[in-house]
Design a protein around this motif. Sequence first.
Motif, PDB file in Angstrom:
ATOM      1  N   UNK A 178       0.843  -1.197   0.000  1.00  0.00           N
ATOM      2  CA  UNK A 178       0.000   0.000   0.000  1.00  0.00           C
ATOM      3  C   UNK A 178       0.877   1.246   0.000  1.00  0.00           C
ATOM      4  N   UNK A 179       0.266   2.367  -0.306  1.00  0.00           N
ATOM      5  CA  UNK A 179       0.958   3.658  -0.264  1.00  0.00           C
ATOM      6  C   UNK A 179       0.898   4.185   1.162  1.00  0.00           C
ATOM      7  N   UNK A 180       1.757   3.652   2.008  1.00  0.00           N
ATOM      8  CA  UNK A 180       1.715   4.023   3.411  1.00  0.00           C
ATOM      9  C   UNK A 180       2.043   5.486   3.675  1.00  0.00           C
ATOM     10  N   UNK A 181       3.027   6.089   3.001  1.00  0.00           N
ATOM     11  CA  UNK A 181       3.235   7.531   3.218  1.00  0.00           C
ATOM     12  C   UNK A 181       1.977   8.338   2.916  1.00  0.00           C
ATOM     13  N   UNK A 182       1.269   7.966   1.848  1.00  0.00           N
ATOM     14  CA  UNK A 182       0.050   8.682   1.503  1.00  0.00           C
ATOM     15  C   UNK A 182      -1.071   8.415   2.495  1.00  0.00           C
ATOM     16  N   UNK A 183      -1.242   7.154   2.890  1.00  0.00           N
ATOM     17  CA  UNK A 183      -2.310   6.802   3.817  1.00  0.00           C
ATOM     18  C   UNK A 183      -2.125   7.459   5.176  1.00  0.00           C
ATOM     19  N   UNK A 184      -0.897   7.426   5.684  1.00  0.00           N
ATOM     20  CA  UNK A 184      -0.649   8.025   6.991  1.00  0.00           C
ATOM     21  C   UNK A 184      -0.635   9.545   6.915  1.00  0.00           C
ATOM     22  N   UNK A 185      -0.025  10.079   5.862  1.00  0.00           N
ATOM     23  CA  UNK A 185       0.035  11.530   5.718  1.00  0.00           C
ATOM     24  C   UNK A 185      -1.329  12.163   5.558  1.00  0.00           C
ATOM     25  N   UNK A 224      11.930   0.971   6.787  1.00  0.00           N
ATOM     26  CA  UNK A 224      12.989   0.432   5.930  1.00  0.00           C
ATOM     27  C   UNK A 224      12.607   0.443   4.459  1.00  0.00           C
ATOM     28  N   UNK A 225      11.335   0.209   4.160  1.00  0.00           N
ATOM     29  CA  UNK A 225      10.938  -0.016   2.774  1.00  0.00           C
ATOM     30  C   UNK A 225      10.064   1.087   2.186  1.00  0.00           C
ATOM     31  N   UNK A 226       9.722   2.090   2.971  1.00  0.00           N
ATOM     32  CA  UNK A 226       8.949   3.232   2.455  1.00  0.00           C
ATOM     33  C   UNK A 226       9.591   4.522   2.959  1.00  0.00           C
ATOM     34  N   UNK A 227       9.172   5.618   2.386  1.00  0.00           N
ATOM     35  CA  UNK A 227       9.697   6.928   2.778  1.00  0.00           C
ATOM     36  C   UNK A 227       8.650   7.650   3.620  1.00  0.00           C
ATOM     37  N   UNK A 228       8.840   7.653   4.925  1.00  0.00           N
ATOM     38  CA  UNK A 228       7.893   8.296   5.835  1.00  0.00           C
ATOM     39  C   UNK A 228       8.385   9.674   6.288  1.00  0.00           C
ATOM     40  N   UNK A 229       9.362  10.227   5.599  1.00  0.00           N
ATOM     41  CA  UNK A 229       9.981  11.472   6.055  1.00  0.00           C
ATOM     42  C   UNK A 229       8.993  12.640   6.092  1.00  0.00           C
ATOM     43  N   UNK A 230       7.950  12.586   5.266  1.00  0.00           N
ATOM     44  CA  UNK A 230       6.988  13.689   5.236  1.00  0.00           C
ATOM     45  C   UNK A 230       5.797  13.459   6.165  1.00  0.00           C
ATOM     46  N   UNK A 231       5.772  12.322   6.858  1.00  0.00           N
ATOM     47  CA  UNK A 231       4.654  12.011   7.756  1.00  0.00           C
ATOM     48  C   UNK A 231       4.907  12.645   9.118  1.00  0.00           C
ATOM     49  N   UNK A 232       3.983  13.465   9.608  1.00  0.00           N
ATOM     50  CA  UNK A 232       4.181  14.092  10.928  1.00  0.00           C
ATOM     51  C   UNK A 232       4.203  13.055  12.046  1.00  0.00           C
ATOM     52  N   UNK A 233       4.691  13.472  13.205  1.00  0.00           N
ATOM     53  CA  UNK A 233       4.807  12.575  14.356  1.00  0.00           C
ATOM     54  C   UNK A 233       3.468  11.936  14.708  1.00  0.00           C
ATOM     55  N   UNK A 234       3.508  10.639  14.977  1.00  0.00           N
ATOM     56  CA  UNK A 234       2.329   9.864  15.337  1.00  0.00           C
ATOM     57  C   UNK A 234       2.482   9.377  16.771  1.00  0.00           C
ATOM     58  N   UNK A 235       1.496   9.691  17.626  1.00  0.00           N
ATOM     59  CA  UNK A 235       1.472   9.128  18.981  1.00  0.00           C
ATOM     60  C   UNK A 235       1.099   7.656  18.861  1.00  0.00           C
ATOM     61  N   UNK A 236       1.995   6.781  19.313  1.00  0.00           N
ATOM     62  CA  UNK A 236       1.913   5.347  19.025  1.00  0.00           C
ATOM     63  C   UNK A 236       1.641   4.587  20.318  1.00  0.00           C
ATOM     64  N   UNK A 275      11.879  -0.579  19.272  1.00  0.00           N
ATOM     65  CA  UNK A 275      12.052  -0.593  17.815  1.00  0.00           C
ATOM     66  C   UNK A 275      11.519   0.663  17.143  1.00  0.00           C
ATOM     67  N   UNK A 276      10.772   1.484  17.870  1.00  0.00           N
ATOM     68  CA  UNK A 276      10.121   2.647  17.255  1.00  0.00           C
ATOM     69  C   UNK A 276      11.095   3.808  17.079  1.00  0.00           C
ATOM     70  N   UNK A 277      10.916   4.527  15.990  1.00  0.00           N
ATOM     71  CA  UNK A 277      11.614   5.793  15.760  1.00  0.00           C
ATOM     72  C   UNK A 277      10.743   6.633  14.842  1.00  0.00           C
ATOM     73  N   UNK A 278      11.174   7.844  14.526  1.00  0.00           N
ATOM     74  CA  UNK A 278      10.332   8.771  13.766  1.00  0.00           C
ATOM     75  C   UNK A 278       9.780   8.122  12.506  1.00  0.00           C
ATOM     76  N   UNK A 279       8.509   8.392  12.195  1.00  0.00           N
ATOM     77  CA  UNK A 279       7.597   9.345  12.847  1.00  0.00           C
ATOM     78  C   UNK A 279       6.800   8.750  14.006  1.00  0.00           C
ATOM     79  N   UNK A 280       7.131   7.536  14.430  1.00  0.00           N
ATOM     80  CA  UNK A 280       6.369   6.871  15.481  1.00  0.00           C
ATOM     81  C   UNK A 280       6.929   7.245  16.848  1.00  0.00           C
TER      82      UNK A 280
END
Length: 270
Positions: A40-47, A72-84, A100-105
């Motif tokens: 799926x387009x995870x950067x788009x879905x989350x963003x 590792x496999x998608x570019x989440x650099x444009x996704x704002x911080x997510x409270x996880x 294991x969590x790091x930005x944006x999580x």
Amino acid sequence: MSNGDTAERSLEHWSEAGRTGMEAFYALATEDYRQLALAADWPGLLGARAHDGWALLDVACGSGKFPTALRRHTDLSAVPEIAYDLLDPSDFSVAEAKAALSEPFSPRHELVMTLQDLPDDYAGYDVVWATHALYALPPAELDSAAERFVAALAPGGLGLVAQATATSHYLAFYDAFRAGVREATPYTTAEQVRDALIRAGADVRDQRVTYTTGTSDRVVAEGFLQRCAFDDSVSLEEMEAAPVLGDYLASCRDASGSYTFSHEAALLWL
């Protein structure tokens, strides 16, 4: 091991004592999460869901392999911080996934409990997912867990359950293990989860992903299969010689002895 309660054996293996088995399993099973990350387009879905104060609930978070695969496999650099928020009945798993969590999580609440025990005030999540996480869910508690999953989502939120189908390796293997080695509570299939979510009032879209994993290393194969059964007391040789299970494993093995396991995962989108 004589315990036929799959949920109890699963919980015993999600522990520091079960780390070796967990690592052996992920020698092959990391591919499960790579496939989900690419499906799926995870950067788009989350963003698209980003707003002030948005939050995500990871149901039965395991060791955090899915958010790791997303990074590792998608570019989440444009996704704002997510409270996880991390939900799992194993405190070991919650600690592993948090580490294991790091930005944006950004880790927030640590919820050491089952989904069906999640208090009602944990709701309004923008994203709720359970990725290869619900196999040991007791069949009698499936409907209550599905109802709680649906209730946790905010209106317009994104829900995902990724689960192997009835014909996929995890389910086929465990059915053969139960028939040929030791009776136990069956695993929950993607089809059962889908039907329970629909009964809970969800509008579910069923996407399928097929792929294979395999190895020629018998030590790797043994560790992977023992974890598939949450039982490290049965050797690969014993599995291969067992009734029913031996036939299944023979169907996964070529003339050289290498194993190939066929997978079909259902991505159940809410």
